[in-house]
Design a protein around this motif. Sequence first.
Motif, PDB file in Angstrom:
ATOM      1  N   PHE A  36     -38.365  -0.776  19.357  1.00 54.97           N
ATOM      2  CA  PHE A  36     -37.582  -0.361  20.731  1.00 54.97           C
ATOM      3  C   PHE A  36     -36.273  -0.548  20.298  1.00 54.97           C
ATOM      4  O   PHE A  36     -35.860  -1.533  19.671  1.00 54.97           O
ATOM      5  N   TRP A  37     -35.250   0.244  20.847  1.00 52.83           N
ATOM      6  CA  TRP A  37     -34.193   0.418  20.489  1.00 52.83           C
ATOM      7  C   TRP A  37     -33.188  -0.903  21.098  1.00 52.83           C
ATOM      8  O   TRP A  37     -33.493  -1.391  22.023  1.00 52.83           O
ATOM      9  N   SER A  38     -32.210  -1.351  20.216  1.00 53.46           N
ATOM     10  CA  SER A  38     -31.127  -2.493  20.738  1.00 53.46           C
ATOM     11  C   SER A  38     -30.439  -1.948  21.572  1.00 53.46           C
ATOM     12  O   SER A  38     -30.275  -0.462  21.830  1.00 53.46           O
ATOM     13  N   TRP A  39     -29.561  -2.785  22.490  1.00 56.40           N
ATOM     14  CA  TRP A  39     -28.810  -2.011  23.508  1.00 56.40           C
ATOM     15  C   TRP A  39     -27.704  -1.403  22.685  1.00 56.40           C
ATOM     16  O   TRP A  39     -27.323  -0.003  23.141  1.00 56.40           O
ATOM     17  N   ASP A  40     -27.070  -1.639  21.596  1.00 52.79           N
ATOM     18  CA  ASP A  40     -26.243  -0.911  20.883  1.00 52.79           C
ATOM     19  C   ASP A  40     -26.914   0.452  20.301  1.00 52.79           C
ATOM     20  O   ASP A  40     -26.044   1.540  20.418  1.00 52.79           O
ATOM     21  N   GLU A  41     -28.116   0.535  20.219  1.00 48.39           N
ATOM     22  CA  GLU A  41     -28.803   1.863  19.770  1.00 48.39           C
ATOM     23  C   GLU A  41     -29.017   2.677  21.126  1.00 48.39           C
ATOM     24  O   GLU A  41     -28.695   3.825  21.031  1.00 48.39           O
ATOM     25  N   VAL A  42     -29.160   2.016  22.131  1.00 48.99           N
ATOM     26  CA  VAL A  42     -29.280   2.631  23.463  1.00 48.99           C
ATOM     27  C   VAL A  42     -27.907   3.654  23.777  1.00 48.99           C
ATOM     28  O   VAL A  42     -27.785   4.611  24.120  1.00 48.99           O
ATOM     29  N   LEU A  43     -26.750   2.942  23.601  1.00 45.88           N
ATOM     30  CA  LEU A  43     -25.517   3.453  23.925  1.00 45.88           C
ATOM     31  C   LEU A  43     -25.251   4.364  23.018  1.00 45.88           C
ATOM     32  O   LEU A  43     -24.837   5.310  23.325  1.00 45.88           O
ATOM     33  N   ASP A  44     -25.663   4.242  21.838  1.00 44.71           N
ATOM     34  CA  ASP A  44     -25.451   5.404  20.687  1.00 44.71           C
ATOM     35  C   ASP A  44     -26.161   6.485  21.089  1.00 44.71           C
ATOM     36  O   ASP A  44     -25.770   7.696  21.060  1.00 44.71           O
ATOM     37  N   LYS A  48     -25.858  10.908  21.794  1.00 45.64           N
ATOM     38  CA  LYS A  48     -26.522  12.140  21.084  1.00 45.64           C
ATOM     39  C   LYS A  48     -27.447  12.589  21.989  1.00 45.64           C
ATOM     40  O   LYS A  48     -28.006  13.895  21.398  1.00 45.64           O
ATOM     41  N   ARG A  49     -27.500  12.501  23.288  1.00 51.49           N
ATOM     42  CA  ARG A  49     -28.667  13.322  24.001  1.00 51.49           C
ATOM     43  C   ARG A  49     -28.233  15.119  23.849  1.00 51.49           C
ATOM     44  O   ARG A  49     -29.218  15.687  23.895  1.00 51.49           O
ATOM     45  N   ASN A  50     -26.931  15.447  23.899  1.00 50.80           N
ATOM     46  CA  ASN A  50     -26.834  16.714  23.980  1.00 50.80           C
ATOM     47  C   ASN A  50     -27.170  17.523  22.694  1.00 50.80           C
ATOM     48  O   ASN A  50     -27.817  18.478  22.617  1.00 50.80           O
ATOM     49  N   GLU A  51     -26.947  16.785  21.580  1.00 48.81           N
ATOM     50  CA  GLU A  51     -27.370  17.105  20.200  1.00 48.81           C
ATOM     51  C   GLU A  51     -28.912  17.313  20.140  1.00 48.81           C
ATOM     52  O   GLU A  51     -29.305  18.303  19.347  1.00 48.81           O
ATOM     53  N   TRP A  52     -29.632  16.363  20.790  1.00 50.32           N
ATOM     54  CA  TRP A  52     -30.978  16.596  20.792  1.00 50.32           C
ATOM     55  C   TRP A  52     -31.749  17.266  22.012  1.00 50.32           C
ATOM     56  O   TRP A  52     -32.807  16.935  22.222  1.00 50.32           O
ATOM     57  N   PRO A  60     -32.623   7.503  26.450  1.00 51.84           N
ATOM     58  CA  PRO A  60     -33.707   7.479  25.459  1.00 51.84           C
ATOM     59  C   PRO A  60     -33.719   5.889  25.156  1.00 51.84           C
ATOM     60  O   PRO A  60     -32.381   5.351  24.933  1.00 51.84           O
ATOM     61  N   PHE A  61     -34.938   5.190  24.759  1.00 50.50           N
ATOM     62  CA  PHE A  61     -34.690   4.009  24.141  1.00 50.50           C
ATOM     63  C   PHE A  61     -35.850   3.569  23.189  1.00 50.50           C
ATOM     64  O   PHE A  61     -35.927   2.413  22.537  1.00 50.50           O
ATOM     65  N   TYR A  62     -36.554   4.582  22.511  1.00 46.05           N
ATOM     66  CA  TYR A  62     -37.626   4.473  21.757  1.00 46.05           C
ATOM     67  C   TYR A  62     -37.751   5.837  21.124  1.00 46.05           C
ATOM     68  O   TYR A  62     -37.975   6.735  21.951  1.00 46.05           O
ATOM     69  N   GLY A  63     -38.016   5.985  19.836  1.00 48.84           N
ATOM     70  CA  GLY A  63     -38.473   7.123  19.024  1.00 48.84           C
ATOM     71  C   GLY A  63     -37.593   7.540  18.138  1.00 48.84           C
ATOM     72  O   GLY A  63     -36.729   6.762  17.508  1.00 48.84           O
ATOM     73  N   ASP A  64     -37.865   8.603  17.625  1.00 51.35           N
ATOM     74  CA  ASP A  64     -37.354   9.194  16.279  1.00 51.35           C
ATOM     75  C   ASP A  64     -36.556  10.518  16.482  1.00 51.35           C
ATOM     76  O   ASP A  64     -36.010  11.121  15.533  1.00 51.35           O
ATOM     77  N   TRP A  65     -36.219  10.541  17.580  1.00 54.22           N
ATOM     78  CA  TRP A  65     -35.624  11.768  18.392  1.00 54.22           C
ATOM     79  C   TRP A  65     -36.280  12.929  18.341  1.00 54.22           C
ATOM     80  O   TRP A  65     -35.943  14.145  19.247  1.00 54.22           O
ATOM     81  N   SER A  74     -32.711   8.987  37.591  1.00 51.93           N
ATOM     82  CA  SER A  74     -32.915   9.651  38.798  1.00 51.93           C
ATOM     83  C   SER A  74     -33.883   9.061  39.735  1.00 51.93           C
ATOM     84  O   SER A  74     -33.808   9.110  41.009  1.00 51.93           O
ATOM     85  N   ASP A  75     -35.168   8.611  39.260  1.00 49.23           N
ATOM     86  CA  ASP A  75     -35.891   7.998  40.133  1.00 49.23           C
ATOM     87  C   ASP A  75     -36.752   6.910  39.392  1.00 49.23           C
ATOM     88  O   ASP A  75     -37.432   6.167  40.132  1.00 49.23           O
ATOM     89  N   GLY A  76     -36.290   6.351  38.200  1.00 48.47           N
ATOM     90  CA  GLY A  76     -36.625   5.181  37.659  1.00 48.47           C
ATOM     91  C   GLY A  76     -37.929   5.343  36.792  1.00 48.47           C
ATOM     92  O   GLY A  76     -38.412   4.145  36.336  1.00 48.47           O
ATOM     93  N   LYS A  77     -38.653   6.165  36.459  1.00 51.24           N
ATOM     94  CA  LYS A  77     -39.711   6.508  35.728  1.00 51.24           C
ATOM     95  C   LYS A  77     -39.171   6.469  34.415  1.00 51.24           C
ATOM     96  O   LYS A  77     -38.209   6.719  33.985  1.00 51.24           O
ATOM     97  N   ILE A  78     -40.329   5.938  33.640  1.00 48.22           N
ATOM     98  CA  ILE A  78     -40.419   6.200  32.105  1.00 48.22           C
ATOM     99  C   ILE A  78     -40.996   7.253  31.822  1.00 48.22           C
ATOM    100  O   ILE A  78     -42.289   7.514  32.150  1.00 48.22           O
ATOM    101  N   LEU A  79     -40.403   8.299  30.926  1.00 45.39           N
ATOM    102  CA  LEU A  79     -41.161   9.413  30.381  1.00 45.39           C
ATOM    103  C   LEU A  79     -41.493   9.455  28.839  1.00 45.39           C
ATOM    104  O   LEU A  79     -40.448   8.813  27.937  1.00 45.39           O
ATOM    105  N   SER A  80     -42.494   9.777  28.411  1.00 41.87           N
ATOM    106  CA  SER A  80     -42.740  10.051  26.978  1.00 41.87           C
ATOM    107  C   SER A  80     -42.586  11.434  26.833  1.00 41.87           C
ATOM    108  O   SER A  80     -43.400  12.305  27.265  1.00 41.87           O
ATOM    109  N   LEU A  81     -41.819  11.821  25.855  1.00 42.25           N
ATOM    110  CA  LEU A  81     -41.378  13.152  25.700  1.00 42.25           C
ATOM    111  C   LEU A  81     -41.952  13.722  24.196  1.00 42.25           C
ATOM    112  O   LEU A  81     -41.591  12.960  23.329  1.00 42.25           O
ATOM    113  N   ASN A  82     -42.460  14.979  24.031  1.00 47.12           N
ATOM    114  CA  ASN A  82     -42.308  15.313  22.616  1.00 47.12           C
ATOM    115  C   ASN A  82     -41.351  16.176  22.152  1.00 47.12           C
ATOM    116  O   ASN A  82     -40.256  16.140  23.151  1.00 47.12           O
TER     117      ASN A  82
END
Length: 121
Positions: A36-44, A48-52, A60-65, A74-82
């Motif tokens: 899982f990403w560190s706090w600094d990686e989460v901030l980074d 990058k959200r728009n780019e991806w 995002p807090f986990y994954g390879d983009w 908006s609602d506190g849910k955690i989502l797994s996205l493909n």
Amino acid sequence: MSDEHYEDFLATIGVVSANYHSIYAGDTLVSLTLNFWSWDEVLDGIEKRNEWQVSDNLIPFYGDWHNLYCLDISDGKILSLNDAREIEFQWEDTASFKSSLSTKEVESSANVRVISGRLEF
């Protein structure tokens, strides 16, 4: 749920999850092949959200983009996205996400082995 709660979850999930090898998505055990990403990686990652093509309400807090776990602020849910940004699974909140973490290792269903190899220099 407050922004402070979200920040606490995102800042600590890397440490909290350090000894977990998988997570239950419903009845399916999914391997966690990355950290899982560190706090600094989460901030980074927020930058990058728009780019991806990740929505602004998702952090995002986990994954390879290509495949990501995100907190929906908006609602506190955690989502797994493909990679197509479709929801593969969702947890109702951070507590249910954390309780789904598992120390079990997912066994590979495929027999992987090297048949032959050759190096040329």
